[in-house]
Design an enzyme around this catalytic site. Structure first.
Site, PDB file in Angstrom:
ATOM      1  CG  ASN A 131      -0.527  -0.085   2.486  1.00  0.00           C
ATOM      2  OD1 ASN A 131       0.635  -0.424   2.687  1.00  0.00           O
ATOM      3  ND2 ASN A 131      -1.350   0.217   3.474  1.00  0.00           N
ATOM      4  CE  LYS A 154       6.733 -12.091   0.775  1.00  0.00           C
ATOM      5  NZ  LYS A 154       6.357 -11.553  -0.542  1.00  0.00           N
ATOM      6  CG  HIS A 155       7.997  -4.714  -1.517  1.00  0.00           C
ATOM      7  ND1 HIS A 155       6.766  -4.483  -0.935  1.00  0.00           N
ATOM      8  CD2 HIS A 155       8.512  -3.482  -1.777  1.00  0.00           C
ATOM      9  CE1 HIS A 155       6.571  -3.165  -0.837  1.00  0.00           C
ATOM     10  NE2 HIS A 155       7.622  -2.538  -1.326  1.00  0.00           N
ATOM     11  CB  ALA A 156       3.302  -6.868  -1.338  1.00  0.00           C
ATOM     12  CB  SER A 157       3.495 -11.391  -4.641  1.00  0.00           C
ATOM     13  OG  SER A 157       4.205 -12.238  -3.776  1.00  0.00           O
ATOM     14  CB  SER A 207      -3.078  -9.171   6.986  1.00  0.00           C
ATOM     15  OG  SER A 207      -2.244 -10.256   6.634  1.00  0.00           O
ATOM     16  CD  GLU A 228       4.444  -0.400  12.950  1.00  0.00           C
ATOM     17  OE1 GLU A 228       3.255  -0.197  13.276  1.00  0.00           O
ATOM     18  OE2 GLU A 228       5.393   0.194  13.472  1.00  0.00           O
ATOM     19  CG  LEU A 229       0.193  -6.606  12.633  1.00  0.00           C
ATOM     20  CD1 LEU A 229      -0.220  -7.753  13.518  1.00  0.00           C
ATOM     21  CD2 LEU A 229       0.953  -7.109  11.419  1.00  0.00           C
ATOM     22  CB  CYS A 262      -2.341   0.701   8.572  1.00  0.00           C
ATOM     23  SG  CYS A 262      -0.948   1.813   8.518  1.00  0.00           S
ATOM     24  CD  GLU A 359      -7.196  -2.622   8.160  1.00  0.00           C
ATOM     25  OE1 GLU A 359      -6.778  -3.799   8.146  1.00  0.00           O
ATOM     26  OE2 GLU A 359      -6.455  -1.629   8.123  1.00  0.00           O
TER      27      GLU A 359
END
Ligand code: NAP
Length: 454
Positions: A131, A154-157, A207, A228-229, A262, A359
Site C-alpha cells: 500500500n 521481501k516485498h508484496a508479490s 495483515s 505493524e498490522l 492502516c 478493518e
C-alpha cells in the site's frame, strides 16, 4: 500468489517475475551475513553519506518511481510523488540523527565507569506491504542501515518493480554489496528465511495472519520482531470542533491511498448535535471526488490494488446494508475492467455488523452517532485494533480525556493521524507492537549493551 505487475486500473498483466530458487536465497543470506561483518565497522559519517545519496536519488527521480508505484498498485500519481519525497526525508532524518540516537549513554552504577552502547544485530528481514510500496520500506531501511544492520526485503508479490527499484537505489547510493538486498520471493519462503541462523530479526507490515505467522516462527527461534498490522482508527468529532476543518480532514483521512491505509480514519464517531451537518457536508465532498485513471495528475481516487480487496470490501458493505445500514453515497463497484470502488458512506449501522469489528480497506466511511464523550470513547475502544485515533474538540478537558483514554499507539487532536520521521509510529492490541520512526524506531534492532568497567 505469483510475483507480477498487474495494472489495477485495467486488469492487464504487465510483467511476471520468476521467484528466487532455494539456492539463490541461500546465496543471498550468505552475502548478507558476510557483508554485515564489514558494514558494522563502517563509520556513521560514511553510512550517512550513502544514505543522503539514496535521498538524492529518490528526489531526482521522484516521478519515475512514482509511476512504477501507480502502475503496480493504483495510487494516484500525485500522492505517489509525495510518497517518494517522504521516503527521501526519512533517509535524511536518520542520516542526520542516527549517530546521536545511538551514541553511548553514561549510566551510574557501582562501576568506575558504566554506560550503554548500541550495536547492530545483523541481517534483518523486512516483509512489506504494497500500500505504501516505497515509504514502508524506507522507514524500515533508513534506521536499520544507519544502525549498521543489513536489510533483506521481501516485498508484496504485486509490487516487484518497486521492490527491484528500491534495491537499485541502495546499490547506486554506494552501500556495499549485500547491505540491502531485494529478494523476489512469495510468502511461502518467509519461514525458511526467518528461521535461518544468518537472519537475526524480522519486521512485518501487513495483515494480522501474516504478522502472527512471522512472529511465531521468529519466537520459536528466539528472534525479535516488530509488527505493524491493521487498524480501524476512530475519528471523533465533538461539539466544539471546527466543522469545516474536521470535514476536510475526514475526507482526506478516509480517501488517502484510495482508502487503503492502516491509519486511515475508518470509523467516524459524531456527537449527535453536529452529526446531521457533518454527514451532509461529508457526503457532498465524497460525491465530488474525482475518480479515474491514477496516472492523471488531477485524479483523487484510483482503483483498489487487487480484485480480491475490491471483493472483500464490497462484501463488508453489503453485509452492513443487508443488516439495515443506510448508504449515503456510493455502495456499488463501478463498471470497469479495473478495481474501482466509489467513495462510500454508511450510516445507521446496526451492531454486530463487520463495521464494528473489521478493518474496511478501501474508500468506505462508517458513521456512528453518540450522545456523550463517554460513549464516544467506549465505542472508539471497542475494537481489537489500536493503531491511531483522531479527536476534534477545542475543549481542554475533552482533549485530555481523549489523550489519556483512547487505546491507540497515537492520538492526534484536531488533526488527522499521519506518520512523521520525527515521531514514533506503531500500535497496540492487534495492531501490532514495537515502533518505527524517531529515536524509538532505530532502537528496535540493536543490541542494547551494558558496559561495566572497574
Ligand atoms: P498481507 O497479505 O499480510 O501482506 C503483507 C506482506 O506479508 C506481503 O509481503 C505478503 O507477501 C506477506 N505475507 C502474506 N502472508 C504471509 C504469511 N503467512 N507469512 C509471511 N508473510 C506473509 O497484507 P495486505 O493485505 O497486503 O496489506 C494490508 C494490511 O497491511 C492492512 O491490514 C493494513 O492495515 C496493514 N498495514 C499496516 C501498516 C502499519 O504500519 N500498521 C501500514 C500499512 C499497511 P505476498 O504479497 O507474497 O502475499
Amino acid at each position: 500468489m505469483s510475483i507480477a505487475t498487474i495494472n489495477p486500473a485495467t486488469g492487464e498483466t504487465v510483467k511476471t517475475f520468476t521467484p528466487l530458487t532455494n539456492a539463490e536465497i541461500d546465496a543471498a543470506l550468505s552475502l548478507a551475513d558476510g557483508a554485515f561483518k564489514d558494514y558494522r565497522q563502517v563509520s556513521f559519517e560514511q553510512r550517512s553519506k550513502w544514505m543522503k545519496n539514496a535521498a538524492n536519488l529518490l528526489e531526482e527521480n521522484a516521478e519515475t518511481y512514482a509511476k512504477i508505484m501507480t502502475l503496480e498498485m493504483g495510487k494516484p500519481v500525485t500522492s505517489a510523488i509525495a510518497e517518494v519525497k517522504k521516503s527521501a526525508s526519512v533517509c535524511r532524518f536518520y542520516a542526520e540523527n542516527a549517530a546521536q540516537f545511538l551514541a553511548d549513554v553514561p549510566a551510574e552504577s557501582d562501576a568506575s565507569n558504566s554506560f550503554i552502547a548500541y550495536e547492530p544485530l545483523g541481517a534483518i528481514l523486512a516483509v512489506m506491504p504494497w500500500n505504501f510500496p516505497f515509504w514502508q520500506v524506507f522507514r524500515f531501511a533508513a534506521p536499520a542501515l544507519m544502525a549498521g544492520n543489513v536489510g533483506l526485503l521481501k516485498h508484496a508479490s504485486n509490487v516487484p518493480q518497486c521492490a527491484l527499484a528500491i534495491g537499485e537505489i541502495f546499490q547506486k547510493a554506494g552501500f556495499p554489496e549485500g547491505v540491502f538486498q531485494t529478494l523476489l520471493v512469495g510468502s511461502d519462503k518467509v519461514a525458511q528465511i526467518i528461521t535461518d541462523d544468518r537472519v537475526k530479526a524480522g519486521t512485518l507490515t501487513g495483515s494480522e495472519p501474516a504478522g502472527a505467522s512471522l512472529a511465531s516462527l521468529a519466537g520459536q527461534n528466539i528472534k525479535k520482531t516488530v509488527l505493524e498490522l491493521g487498524g480501524s482508527d476512530p475519528f471523533i468529532v465533538l461539539e466544539t470542533a471546527d466543522l469545516n476543518a474536521a470535514v476536510d480532514a475526514a475526507v482526506t483521512a478516509r480517501m488517502l491511498n484510495n482508502g487503503q491505509s492502516c491509519i486511515a480514519a475508518k470509523r467516524f464517531i459524531l456527537i449527535s448535535t453536529i452529526a446531521d451537518e457533518f454527514e451532509s457536508r461529508m457526503a457532498e465532498k465524497f460525491a465530488a471526488l474525482k475518480i479515474g485513471d491514477p496516472m492523471l495528475p488531477d485524479t483523487e481516487v484510483g482503483p483498489l490494488a487487487t480484485p480480491g480487496i475490491l471483493k472483500e470490501l464490497h462484501q463488508q458493505v453489503q453485509s452492513c446494508v443487508q443488516a439495515g445500514a443506510k448508504v449515503l453515497t456510493g455502495g456499488q463497484p463501478l463498471e470497469s475492467l479495473g478495481n474501482f470502488y466509489p467513495p462510500t458512506i454508511l450510516t445507521q449501522i446496526p451492531e454486530g455488523t463487520p463495521a464494528y469489528s473489521e478493518e474496511f480497506f478501501g474508500p468506505v466511511a462508517l458513521i456512528f452517532r453518540v450522545n456523550s464523550l463517554e460513549e464516544a470513547i467506549t465505542l472508539a475502544n471497542s475494537t481489537i485494533f489500536g493503531l491511531g485515533a483522531s479527536a476534534w474538540t477545542t475543549n481542554r478537558a475533552e482533549q485530555e480525556r481523549c489523550i489519556r483514554e483512547l487505546e491507540a499507539g497515537a492520538v492526534f487532536i484536531n488533526g488527522l493521524v499521519k506518520s512523521d520521521p520525527r515521531l514514533p509510529f506503531g500500535g497496540i492490541k492487534r495492531s501490532g507492537y514495537g515502533r518505527e520512526l524517531s529515536s524509538q524506531g532505530i532502537h528496535e534492532f540493536v543490541n542494547i549493551k551494558t558496559v561495566w568497567i572497574k
